[in-house]
Every structure is written in structure tokens, then in C-alpha cells.
Design an enzyme around this catalytic site. Structure first.
Site, mmCIF file in Angstrom:
data_model
loop_
_atom_site.group_PDB
_atom_site.id
_atom_site.type_symbol
_atom_site.label_atom_id
_atom_site.label_comp_id
_atom_site.label_asym_id
_atom_site.label_seq_id
_atom_site.Cartn_x
_atom_site.Cartn_y
_atom_site.Cartn_z
ATOM 1 N N ASP A 1 -34.905 38.632 -19.491
ATOM 2 C CA ASP A 1 -35.541 40.014 -18.500
ATOM 3 C C ASP A 1 -35.405 41.321 -19.284
ATOM 4 O O ASP A 1 -35.999 42.190 -18.889
ATOM 5 C CB ASP A 1 -35.021 39.854 -17.240
ATOM 6 C CG ASP A 1 -35.196 38.835 -16.351
ATOM 7 O OD1 ASP A 1 -36.314 38.067 -16.659
ATOM 8 O OD2 ASP A 1 -34.464 38.493 -15.470
ATOM 9 N N ASP B 1 -32.296 36.636 -15.190
ATOM 10 C CA ASP B 1 -31.639 35.677 -16.557
ATOM 11 C C ASP B 1 -31.940 36.616 -17.645
ATOM 12 O O ASP B 1 -32.557 37.637 -17.812
ATOM 13 C CB ASP B 1 -32.783 34.652 -16.571
ATOM 14 C CG ASP B 1 -34.120 34.761 -17.168
ATOM 15 O OD1 ASP B 1 -34.327 34.470 -18.364
ATOM 16 O OD2 ASP B 1 -35.055 35.170 -16.495
ATOM 17 N N SER C 1 -25.793 43.459 -6.785
ATOM 18 C CA SER C 1 -25.978 42.516 -5.758
ATOM 19 C C SER C 1 -27.462 42.134 -5.784
ATOM 20 O O SER C 1 -28.113 41.554 -6.616
ATOM 21 C CB SER C 1 -25.395 42.866 -4.475
ATOM 22 O OG SER C 1 -25.643 41.719 -3.533
ATOM 23 N N HIS D 1 -16.967 41.652 -3.307
ATOM 24 C CA HIS D 1 -18.229 41.946 -3.885
ATOM 25 C C HIS D 1 -18.449 43.462 -4.391
ATOM 26 O O HIS D 1 -19.042 43.621 -5.490
ATOM 27 C CB HIS D 1 -19.123 41.780 -2.807
ATOM 28 C CG HIS D 1 -20.709 41.432 -3.110
ATOM 29 N ND1 HIS D 1 -20.994 40.552 -4.119
ATOM 30 C CD2 HIS D 1 -21.743 41.832 -2.548
ATOM 31 C CE1 HIS D 1 -22.487 40.607 -4.183
ATOM 32 N NE2 HIS D 1 -23.002 41.485 -3.394
ATOM 33 N N ASP E 1 -22.071 41.955 -9.671
ATOM 34 C CA ASP E 1 -21.927 40.854 -9.022
ATOM 35 C C ASP E 1 -23.419 40.437 -8.334
ATOM 36 O O ASP E 1 -23.722 40.579 -7.087
ATOM 37 C CB ASP E 1 -20.893 40.915 -7.669
ATOM 38 C CG ASP E 1 -20.415 39.829 -7.092
ATOM 39 O OD1 ASP E 1 -20.217 39.033 -8.157
ATOM 40 O OD2 ASP E 1 -19.998 39.719 -6.124
ATOM 41 N N ARG F 1 -34.893 34.614 -10.504
ATOM 42 C CA ARG F 1 -33.680 35.272 -10.483
ATOM 43 C C ARG F 1 -33.501 36.089 -11.893
ATOM 44 O O ARG F 1 -34.252 35.944 -12.755
ATOM 45 C CB ARG F 1 -32.478 34.388 -10.232
ATOM 46 C CG ARG F 1 -32.416 33.225 -11.169
ATOM 47 C CD ARG F 1 -30.935 32.756 -11.128
ATOM 48 N NE ARG F 1 -31.004 31.561 -12.162
ATOM 49 C CZ ARG F 1 -30.963 31.314 -13.232
ATOM 50 N NH1 ARG F 1 -30.848 32.396 -13.928
ATOM 51 N NH2 ARG F 1 -30.827 30.205 -14.130
#
Length: 449
Positions: A199, A196, A156, A250, A180, A194
Site C-alpha cells: 500500500d 498490507d 486502528s 489499544h 494497532d 486491509r
């Protein structure tokens, strides 16, 4: 006398171990209401002490001789903790990862920062956690660690933390696994804000809750969409199930990944334009992956790193069971009928072994069976049958108040998708609606229809 001494010594060892072991710290409801400042605790687990966490110093690694930087290192980074509780899956993933590989396993406990009812505050804290981990990995590098041997496993919000850390090292981290990755507040952001694909050397991402808490679009070199990426089997469908309704889909991402770590339950995945096309059997070819075949979801997906097209914006779909073992056994089912009139309905196929059976209920849509036209279906069986003895098929329309129909099958072909066995066929089957017909299939001949 010696027996008493042995018992006393064992008790003494256990007490001493309990005093030196550390663990994930749960918070109280007061903590989560008032909020907490970020505090990152790094807990080291190794095969020597798999049930005993050692609290790492962020700067003095020489104080931890059990941290062997010649071995790979995996970091497990949890996500938002609104109740401040310990993740229910933590002990299991520690056990599985250590059993799979002789690694340094570091659990990143940032409950102080994630444990709050204010989700936006937890999101803000992710950058601070990433800065902390970046500093620690820099110290690891100073002591000889190789960035390529580091694997960040983020759940998460933890997935985006992993991305921030990876970006700080300009993509030199070996692997990031995002389970997730959080969607709220991250959807629509630029890649640098965020997780991607740049990374890490390999970024694999699982999506299980894209219509609520998860991220909908692709984030990695390969993105897996379990059961379409939204509603997971056996998860509650209504809010009346309480908090489990909100977190089941989740959290399923962690359970699915853990099921693959020991290598006994991995699902074959297929690149497809949509989950509907996948279920319709339109995306079952695995050309373009060398002799590897279509990728496997989970821990071993990195084996396909060099076979994936770049950039890769494809979505890779697979279906699962509602509980462990989650992996299904997939067959392509081709049906040719010779009914004069088109028949509409559903098919259930069962495989029988010596003392077990597996079932695939193909009901995602009403199927159309036209005379001499081949209908292709994807059948996901709930278990693997190693020694197939017989097969059964049932046709049903779902319309109990109408006259019963018959399906006249000219040829039924079952093609295994998860192994290299030859297709099996059965010719000339008459199915009365809602009546199961069993038979022993044979290897398909060369005849065409």
C-alpha cells in the site's frame, strides 16, 4: 491609554482567531446511538498556526495559501469513536509532528461515520472515507504534490483506511504508519481488503493489543510488537477498571509512537520467533542491517527501509516502561555460576549514577543457573544512566517459606545493546538470597570460562 489600546487589540486578535479557527467536532451520545452519515472534515495545521486548525476545501486548494505543497504532508487518521469524543491524544500529536518537521499536517476528522455504537457500521464507512481522501490527494497532485512526500498515520480503523488510500495510488504513497490496526472483522481478510505492505513505499506497523482490538499478524514492511503485542504495562488487568480496561492496550500504540517523534525516546527492536525468545536473550544480534544496527521503533524507523529483507514477515519485539518516557535501556546479562547444585530463581539488577538509579527486574520466568553454564538474560532498565558509578545485583527465589539459598557467581557480564560501549564485568560474587550486593564493574578481560 496605550496600554488599554494594546489590550483591546490583543483581545480583538484572539476573538478573530477563534472565529476563523476550526477543530475536531465531538458528537453527543444521541449521535452515536442513532448513527451518523459519513462526513470527512480535513483540518490543516502548520507551524505558523499550530494551535489553529483551518478547514480545508476538498476541491479549491487555492483558497488555502498556508497549504504549501512543496513541503511534505502528513495525514493523521483516527479510528472507531463509540462515544463520539475527540481523541485525547490529538493535540499532543499535532504539536509533536509540527515541532519535528516543517510539514502540512492534516487531521482527518471522520467522527461522522466513526462515532457510533455500531462498530460494523464504522467498518463499512472506512471505504467511503478512503474514497474521500483519495479524491483530495488527487487534487493535491494536480497542484504539484508528490505522492512520495505523503505520510499517512492511521490509528486502528484509520490504519486500514490508510491502506485503502495507498492501494488506490498503487503503493506510490511515501509512507503509511499503522498504530494497532483494527483486528475485529479484518482478521483473515485478503491483503486487498486491509492494510498490507504493497500500500505504500514503506509501511511500518505497531501492535499493542493483538489479543483483543488489534490485528495479530504482520501487515507491513516492518511490524513492531511492544511487550509481545498484547498486555501493556500499567494497563488494567481486570474488567473492574471500566472502559479503560478495553481501550488502554489499544490506545497505548499512539502514546508509544508519540514518544518517538522528537527523537529522544526510541526503542531498539529485535527480529525474533517469539516474545519469549526475545526475553530469553536469544535474538539480540543485529547482523544484516549494514552498519545501522537493529532498527529503532517509531518515527525514525524509515531509516531502515533499504536494509529490511523483502518480503519481511519477521516480528520485531521490544519492551517498554508503563509510562512516558516509554523507552528502556537494554543490556545483555551473561551469568556463570559455580554452585555445586543447580539454583532456580530470579535476578534484579540496578545501575547507579550520580543521583539516579535504573532497575531491571528479570522475572518473566524462573531462571536455571547450572555450574559453569552461561545463562544469558535480557535486562531492560527503566531509564538510561549516562555516567555509571556502580551496579547492584539481588538473587531471589520467590519462595519465602523455604530455606534461603546462595548464588555463587563466577562472572557477571553486562553488555550495552543501545550503544557501542565495551562490556562490563564483575568476578566472584556471593549472593545471599534477597540481599542486594553492590560493586563497581570493570571492563571485561579476555579470560573465558
Amino acid at each position: 491609554m496605550w496600554q488599554y489600546l494594546a489590550v483591546a487589540l490583543l483581545i480583538s486578535v484572539q476573538i478573530n482567531k477563534a472565529q476563523t479557527c476550526d477543530s475536531f467536532k465531538s458528537l453527543t451520545i444521541l449521535h452515536t446511538i442513532h448513527g451518523t452519515n459519513v462526513k470527512v472534515r480535513l483540518l490543516l495545521y502548520t507551524r505558523i498556526d499550530g494551535d489553529c486548525g483551518s478547514l480545508l476545501s476538498h476541491t479549491n486548494l487555492s483558497a488555502h495559501p498556508q497549504l504549501n505543497l512543496s513541503r511534505p504532508t502528513a495525514f493523521v487518521i483516527h479510528g472507531y469513536r463509540p462515544s463520539g469524543s475527540r481523541p485525547a491524544w490529538l493535540n499532543q500529536i499535532i504539536e509533536l509532528l509540527l515541532a519535528r518537521s516543517n510539514i502540512n499536517l492534516v487531521v482527518v476528522d471522520w467522527n461522522h461515520g466513526a462515532g457510533t455504537v455500531n462498530y460494523l457500521a464504522a467498518v463499512k464507512n472506512t471505504q467511503k472515507v478512503a474514497e474521500n481522501l483519495t479524491a483530495f490527494i488527487n487534487v493535491m497532485q494536480d497542484h504539484g504534490a508528490n505522492l512520495s512526500s505523503i505520510h499517512l498515520i492511521g490509528v486502528s480503523l484509520g490504519a486500514h483506511i490508510s491502506g485503502f488510500v495507498g492501494a488506490n495510488f498503487h503503493g506510490q504513497i511515501g509512507r503509511i504508519t499503522g498504530l494497532d490496526a483494527a483486528g475485529p472483522t479484518f482478521t483473515g481478510l485478503l491483503p486487498e481488503e486491509r492494510l498490507d505492505p504493497t500500500d505504500a513505499q514503506f509501511v511500518d506497523v505497531l501492535h499493542t493489543d493483538i489479543d483483543s482490538l488489534g490485528f495479530r499478524e504482520t501487515l507491513g514492511h516492518i511490524d513492531f510488537y511492544a511487550n509481545g503485542g498484547a498486555d501493556q504495562p500499567n494497563c488494567p488487568k481486570t474488567i473492574f477498571s471500566g472502559e479503560y480496561y478495553f481501550k488502554c492496550d489499544h490506545q497505548r500504540s499512539v502514546n508509544l509512537f508519540m514518544d518517538t517523534i522528537n527523537g529522544t525516546c526510541s526503542s531498539r527492536v529485535y527480529p525474533c520467533l517469539s516474545y519469549k525468545d526475545y526475553l530469553d536473550g536469544k535474538c539480540l544480534k543485529c547482523d544484516g542491517f549494514g552498519n545501522m544496527g537493529c532498527p529503532l521503533f517509531g518515527y525514525d524507523s524509515i531509516k531502515w527501509k533499504d536494509y529490511l529483507p523483502q518480503p519481511n514477515h519477521a516480528k520485531y519485539y521490544f519492551s517498554t516502561n508503563g509510562g512516558s518516557p516509554y523507552c528502556k535501556t537494554n543490556f545483555k546479562v551473561d551469568v556463570i555460576v559455580w554452585n555445586t547444585e543447580t539454583q532456580m530463581g530470579y535476578i534484579t539488577v540496578k545501575l547507579y549514577g550520580d543521583s539516579e538509579e535504573a532497575v531491571a527486574i528479570i522475572k518473566h520466568k524462573t531462571l536455571e543457573f547450572k555450574k559453569y553454564k552461561e545463562t544469558t538474560l535480557l535486562a531492560g532498565f527503566d531509564r538510561d544512566i549516562s555516567s555509571l558509578k556502580k551496579v547492584s545485583v539481588k538473587f531471589h527465589t520467590g519462595k519465602s517459606l523455604q530455606p534461603k539459598h546462595k548464588l555463587r557467581i563466577l562472572r557477571l557480564r553486562l553488555t550495552p545493546l543501545d550503544r557501542t560501549e565495551k562490556p562490563l564485568c564483575r568476578y566472584d560474587i556471593l549472593l545471599d538470597e534477597d540481599k542486594e550486593v553492590s560493586f563497581m564493574p570493570v571492563q571485561c578481560g579476555d579470560a573465558t570460562f
